[in-house]
Every structure is written in structure tokens, then in C-alpha cells.
Design a protein around this motif. Structure first.
Motif, PDB file in Angstrom:
ATOM      1  N   GLY A  45       0.513  -0.932   0.530  1.00 46.24           N
ATOM      2  CA  GLY A  45      -0.159  -0.158  -0.431  1.00 46.24           C
ATOM      3  C   GLY A  45       0.473   1.053  -0.190  1.00 46.24           C
ATOM      4  O   GLY A  45       0.159   2.814  -0.378  1.00 46.24           O
ATOM      5  N   LEU A  46       2.235   1.661   0.562  1.00 42.71           N
ATOM      6  CA  LEU A  46       2.940   2.039   0.504  1.00 42.71           C
ATOM      7  C   LEU A  46       4.146   2.451  -1.014  1.00 42.71           C
ATOM      8  O   LEU A  46       4.156   3.641  -0.707  1.00 42.71           O
ATOM      9  N   HIS A  47       3.578   1.921  -2.004  1.00 40.25           N
ATOM     10  CA  HIS A  47       4.005   1.766  -3.155  1.00 40.25           C
ATOM     11  C   HIS A  47       3.257   2.476  -4.153  1.00 40.25           C
ATOM     12  O   HIS A  47       2.806   1.777  -4.801  1.00 40.25           O
ATOM     13  N   GLU A  48       3.744   3.265  -5.269  1.00 37.81           N
ATOM     14  CA  GLU A  48       2.740   3.812  -6.126  1.00 37.81           C
ATOM     15  C   GLU A  48       2.450   2.453  -7.120  1.00 37.81           C
ATOM     16  O   GLU A  48       1.162   1.663  -8.104  1.00 37.81           O
ATOM     17  N   GLU A  49       3.601   1.341  -7.343  1.00 35.07           N
ATOM     18  CA  GLU A  49       3.679   0.753  -8.402  1.00 35.07           C
ATOM     19  C   GLU A  49       2.768  -0.945  -8.437  1.00 35.07           C
ATOM     20  O   GLU A  49       1.822  -0.822  -9.029  1.00 35.07           O
ATOM     21  N   SER A  50       2.799  -0.906  -7.008  1.00 34.61           N
ATOM     22  CA  SER A  50       1.996  -1.739  -5.964  1.00 34.61           C
ATOM     23  C   SER A  50       0.666  -1.625  -6.459  1.00 34.61           C
ATOM     24  O   SER A  50      -0.045  -2.519  -7.237  1.00 34.61           O
ATOM     25  N   SER A  51       0.233  -0.279  -6.745  1.00 43.37           N
ATOM     26  CA  SER A  51      -1.073   0.089  -6.585  1.00 43.37           C
ATOM     27  C   SER A  51      -1.305   0.009  -7.860  1.00 43.37           C
ATOM     28  O   SER A  51      -2.458  -0.279  -8.340  1.00 43.37           O
TER      29      SER A  51
END
Length: 339
Positions: A45-51
Motif C-alpha cells: 500500500g505504500l508503493h505507487e507501482e503496486s497500486s
């Protein structure tokens, strides 16, 4: 991509498998997992790419915020500007459990997770598999429901596999979920705490803890110009392939009307144990008993998926208007029917 399905026993959890799943999350990958509400599709949840990967895998609109799942209050405190007293009260009453709170985010949470908003939705699930995955995955797992966007939410690992096989590396199979409807969302950034999505935890339950709370007018207004505040609530969700209509009124008239429609083609019928014998024709799905609303909630999404498999041309459902959980059931049915 090959999708691995791992069966887990809550009484004797495979920690090695959960560590592997956690490593996938920490390395930027996605893992589907059970919660007490529905199956979630989790990423860091704290990484843009994962989202971004979550939105892409689901085909989800990017302005539909993701819920960040945590396993303890300390992690909540690290990602918001402040935790109001109301949040501590709700957490004490309902966490771990099917309650999501909206608070002002700090800079640790990327806008890619919040759909561009300055607020973040956070919850602490009660399912032990979910809690251990959160711990193994770094403490912050962003996770919407693990289905293709718009389809009925998944309440079993098989539902997840049908929608996401080949798109994600791992599904944790914990069997069927217990509640079957997504969490209640309460916005605590408003002057009056406001329910943006009804769920297992009702308005009355929230008011009992906080004293004052309300439901977003966009969820209950008949005026089409009044829209729900939560961005995701403006989209059609949970929809089966066939056209779904909800029939309201005195039960005798409801049954009579649905039986008339069942003469006009391959018709799916959603009913309860109390009325099952009153429908002589149609593809009849009994979702439970009106004496136990949880039985209806836990079967609703699975039944909508079964109608897809059966290839019905139209679906008619009895209404389930009632205080408490009935409110959440009707919210999901109305969205599945395109209101």
C-alpha cells in the motif's frame, strides 16, 4: 504468468507459505487472500507501482481508492496526520473486524493508493490469514476485492481464480468467507462521522459508540443528482451478466409478479427459504432465511456468479429491505442492478 493456489488451515497455518506470500508483496507483486468480508487482492500500500498493478489486474478505475489493511494500531498511526478520538473508539469496538475508517493521509501513502485523494481508507481485518499476511508483507497491504472490476465480489478462492488466473502469482485459499459483504466505510474527516458504504456494522452500531453519525445522503436519496461521496460507489458493481431487477412490495404481489416474469424466458430468481416453494418455474436460488440476515449476505455474491454459469437471460430478486444488515444487502443488490 502461472497462478499458484495455496490452501491454508487457520488452525494450523503454513507460515512458510505466508512468508513466501509476504515476499511477493514486499517485492511489488500481488497476492489474493481471504478476509472475513470477501477475498482481497493485495499489494504494497505504500508503493505507487503496486497500486498501479492492482488497478490494472482488476480493470479498476484509478479514481476508486484502495483500502489499506493493517494489523495493529501502531501502523495506523504512522500513515495518517492524526488519529481522532472517534477512530480510537471505533477501533476499540470493531477492530479487528469489518470496519473501514477514512482519515487524512500523510506523505507515506502515495496518491496512487488513495485514488488521488488526501484521505486514506484503513481497516484491520479479523481473519487470521489476512492478519499474518499483512505482518509478513510489511504491515501495509492495499487491497480491493479480488475480482474483475464490476463483477460480483469473490467469496471463495475459486471465484478469484475464475477472474484473475494468469494475472497474479498467488492465491491464498482459506475457504468460503463468513460475512460475504465488504466492510462498512466510515468517513471520520467530516464534522459528523458519515457512513459511505453500509456493511455488517450498521449505523445504529456506530451511533452506539460515537453518539452521532449519519449515512451519506447519496446512498439513500432518490434524486439522481445527489451522488455518493465515496468515488467507488458511483460505479456499477457486483453485476451479473443478465439484467437484474429487484421487486419490492407486499410479498404476495412480489411472488405473483416474479412468477409472471418467469414465463417469459430463462429466468433467475433470488428468494429465501420462506418463499422457495412458491416459485414453480425458473432457475431458483435460495440465499438463506430472513431470520438470519448473515446467511443472505454470505450467499449473495456466489449466487450472482452461479447465474452467470447457468446462462439465464434475466434475474428477479425479492427485496431485502430491513434495518441493520438488510441495508447493506440492498445496497449491493441495487448496485448490481444498476440502481
Amino acid at each position: 504468468m502461472q497462478t499458484e493456489v495455496i490452501k491454508l488451515d487457520r488452525e494450523n497455518m503454513d507460515l512458510d507459505a505466508l512468508k513466501r506470500a509476504g515476499e511477493i508483496i514486499k517485492s511489488g507483486g500481488l497476492v489474493a487472500f481471504p478476509t472475513e468480508t470477501v477475498y482481497g487482492l493485495g499489494g504494497d500500500g505504500l508503493h505507487e507501482e503496486s497500486s498501479r498493478k492492482i488497478y490494472e489486474s482488476k480493470g479498476r478505475p484509478s479514481d476508486n481508492p484502495l483500502i489499506v489493511h493493517v494489523a495493529d494500531m501502531e501502523h495506523l498511526e504512522k500513515i495518517v496526520k492524526k488519529v481522532p478520538k472517534a477512530a480510537y473508539k471505533l477501533a476499540e469496538a470493531f477492530w479487528p473486524g469489518p470496519m473501514t475508517m477514512i482519515l487524512e493521509k500523510n506523505d507515506l501513502v502515495p496518491y496512487g493508493t488513495t485514488g488521488g485523494l488526501d484521505t486514506v481508507a484503513i481497516r484491520m481485518p479479523s481473519d487470521p490469514i489476512a492478519l499474518e499476511l499483512i505482518r509478513q508483507g510489511g504491515g501495509y497491504i492495499a487491497a480491493p476485492s479480488a475480482n474483475t472490476s464490476g463483477r460480483p465480489s469473490p467469496t471463495t478462492a475459486q471465484h478469484v481464480y475464475e477472474d484473475l488466473q494468469g494475472k497474479i502469482p498467488m492465491i491464498l485459499d482459506g475457504g468460503a468467507v463468513t460475512i460475504g459483504l465488504e466492510s462498512t466505510i466510515v468517513d471520520l474527516t467530516e464534522e459528523i462521522p458519515t457512513i459511505l458504504r453500509p456493511g455488517f456494522i450498521s449505523l445504529d452500531m456506530v451511533q452506539a459508540v460515537l453518539g452521532e453519525a449519519q449515512i451519506d445522503r447519496g446512498l439513500i436519496a432518490n434524486d439522481s443528482n445527489i451522488h455518493p461521496k465515496a468515488p467507488g460507489m458511483k460505479y456499477r458493481h457486483y453485476a451479473p451478466k443478465a439484467d437484474l431487477k429487484i421487486v419490492e412490495g407486499p410479498m404476495e404481489q412480489v411472488i405473483s409478479y416474479i412468477n409472471e416474469q418467469a414465463e417469459k424466458g430463462r429466468t433467475g430468481i433470488i428468494c429465501t427459504e420462506e418463499t422457495r416453494s412458491r416459485y414453480p418455474k425458473g432457475d431458483i436460488k435460495c440465499v438463506g432465511t430472513r431470520k438470519d440476515e448473515l446467511s443472505i449476505a454470505s450467499h449473495l455474491f456466489a449466487v450472482l456468479r452461479e447465474f452467470d454459469e447457468d446462462g439465464v437471460e434475466q434475474i428477479y430478486s425479492e427485496s431485502f429491505k430491513a434495518p441493520g444488515l438488510g441495508e447493506a444487502i440492498m445496497n449491493r443488490l441495487l448496485k448490481a442492478a444498476g440502481h
